[in-house]
Design an enzyme around this catalytic site. Structure first.
Site, mmCIF file in Angstrom:
data_model
loop_
_atom_site.group_PDB
_atom_site.id
_atom_site.type_symbol
_atom_site.label_atom_id
_atom_site.label_comp_id
_atom_site.label_asym_id
_atom_site.label_seq_id
_atom_site.Cartn_x
_atom_site.Cartn_y
_atom_site.Cartn_z
ATOM 1 N N ARG A 196 13.554 55.855 -7.506
ATOM 2 C CA ARG A 196 12.731 54.998 -6.656
ATOM 3 C C ARG A 196 13.079 55.243 -5.176
ATOM 4 N NH1 ARG A 196 15.735 53.099 -3.678
ATOM 5 N NH2 ARG A 196 16.899 51.167 -3.552
ATOM 6 N N LYS A 201 12.801 53.555 -1.485
ATOM 7 C CA LYS A 201 12.585 52.244 -0.849
ATOM 8 C C LYS A 201 11.338 52.306 0.029
ATOM 9 C CE LYS A 201 16.104 48.944 0.646
ATOM 10 N NZ LYS A 201 16.764 48.632 -0.598
ATOM 11 N N SER A 242 10.620 47.523 3.087
ATOM 12 C CA SER A 242 11.931 47.068 2.579
ATOM 13 C C SER A 242 13.069 47.599 3.439
ATOM 14 C CB SER A 242 12.183 47.536 1.150
ATOM 15 O OG SER A 242 11.145 47.161 0.341
ATOM 16 N N GLU A 296 21.594 57.163 -3.468
ATOM 17 C CA GLU A 296 22.377 56.235 -4.286
ATOM 18 C C GLU A 296 22.135 56.561 -5.758
ATOM 19 O OE1 GLU A 296 23.024 51.660 -3.827
ATOM 20 O OE2 GLU A 296 21.390 51.898 -5.242
ATOM 21 N N ALA A 329 20.871 44.135 -16.514
ATOM 22 C CA ALA A 329 20.591 44.107 -15.064
ATOM 23 C C ALA A 329 19.131 43.738 -14.800
ATOM 24 C CB ALA A 329 20.918 45.463 -14.437
ATOM 25 N N GLU A 333 18.856 39.975 -15.350
ATOM 26 C CA GLU A 333 19.500 39.233 -14.266
ATOM 27 C C GLU A 333 18.671 39.328 -12.983
ATOM 28 O OE1 GLU A 333 22.380 38.460 -11.008
ATOM 29 O OE2 GLU A 333 21.174 40.248 -11.384
#
Ligand code: GTP
Ligand code: MG
Length: 220
Positions: free
Chosen positions: A65, A67, A71, A161, A173, A176
């Protein structure tokens, strides 16, 4: 191109300056997209090679992905950082993100090692939330790496990342993450859900470890 990002910049600028900024942002995002493709390809190559060696695929799936420009702007503002190109390059490590989902914990560390051994990859930061889970139960291995992008007449170093996790860590995850966006939960229900999530994290961690043990027995 998202217009929000321009709002703070355009008021005092000429048409040429606005066009120049638009080109710079588009170029920056292209670098990040290319770096993301490079790292994704590296994992795909590792998966191919390791499946030849071990007759199984260590990677279940890969998600990427980029950003959005909005964002990026929102995060820079939140962190009180200047909103310009070099600020993004120097301060933001997660514009390009890649998530590698594995069946087994050992494969996470093996893949991370294989990636970091490659001589065009520089490790910028490593956070091991598998060995040291977050208080809410979050687990994953996070790497920030820098990789060169080869252009016609230039070489550009770009940060990506990488999140490596098991299938159950991914399911947890995602669940959450959904809770974070539930705005009108009562304090009681919120606490109950957080406690239940922590229990889920602990149980699924035990299952991940147990399955690793079983695999180790089979593959001795
Ligand atoms: P930010 O990037 O500003 O969020 O902070 P950081 O750089 O200290 O982040 P960290 O390495 O802890 O986490 C980066 C990313 O990991 C987040 O953007 C999420 O995708 C994921 N992550 C970290 N903690 C959690 C968590 O508690 N729950 C979930 N669902 N995801 C998390
Ligand atoms: Mg981050």
């Amino acid at each position: 191109m998202e217009t929000q990002f321009f709002k703070d910049f355009v008021s005092e600028k000429s048409a040429e300056e606005i066009e120049d900024l638009a080109v710079k942002i588009r170029t920056l995002m292209t670098y990040y997209r290319c770096a993301m493709y490079e790292v994704e390809t590296k994992f795909k190559v590792l998966n191919e090679q390791l499946s030849l060696l071990h007759e199984r695929n260590p990677i279940e799936s890969i998600k990427t992905r980029l950003k959005s420009v909005n964002s990026i702007k929102e995060k820079l503002d939140r962190k009180n950082l200047p909103a310009n190109i070099s600020s993004v390059e120097n301060n933001m490590y997660d514009v390009a993100g890649i998530r590698v989902i594995c069946g087994f914990i050992d494969d996470i560390y093996m893949l991370a090692d294989c990636l970091l051994k490659q001589d065009d990859i520089t490790l910028i930061e490593k956070k091991d939330y598998i060995k040291n889970p977050k208080p809410n139960g979050y687990r994953s291995l996070h790497l920030i790496v820098e990789i060169p992008i080869f252009l016609c007449d230039d070489k550009k170093y770009v940060k990506v990342e990488v999140q490596l996790r098991t299938i159950s860590m991914e399911t947890w995850a995602n669940l959450e993450h959904r809770l974070r966006y539930k705005k009108n939960l009562s304090p009681e229900l919120l606490e109950k859900t957080q406690t239940a999530l922590l229990e889920c994290a602990e149980s699924s961690s035990m299952i991940d470890e147990k399955m690793q043990e079983v695999r180790n027995l089979i593959e001795l």
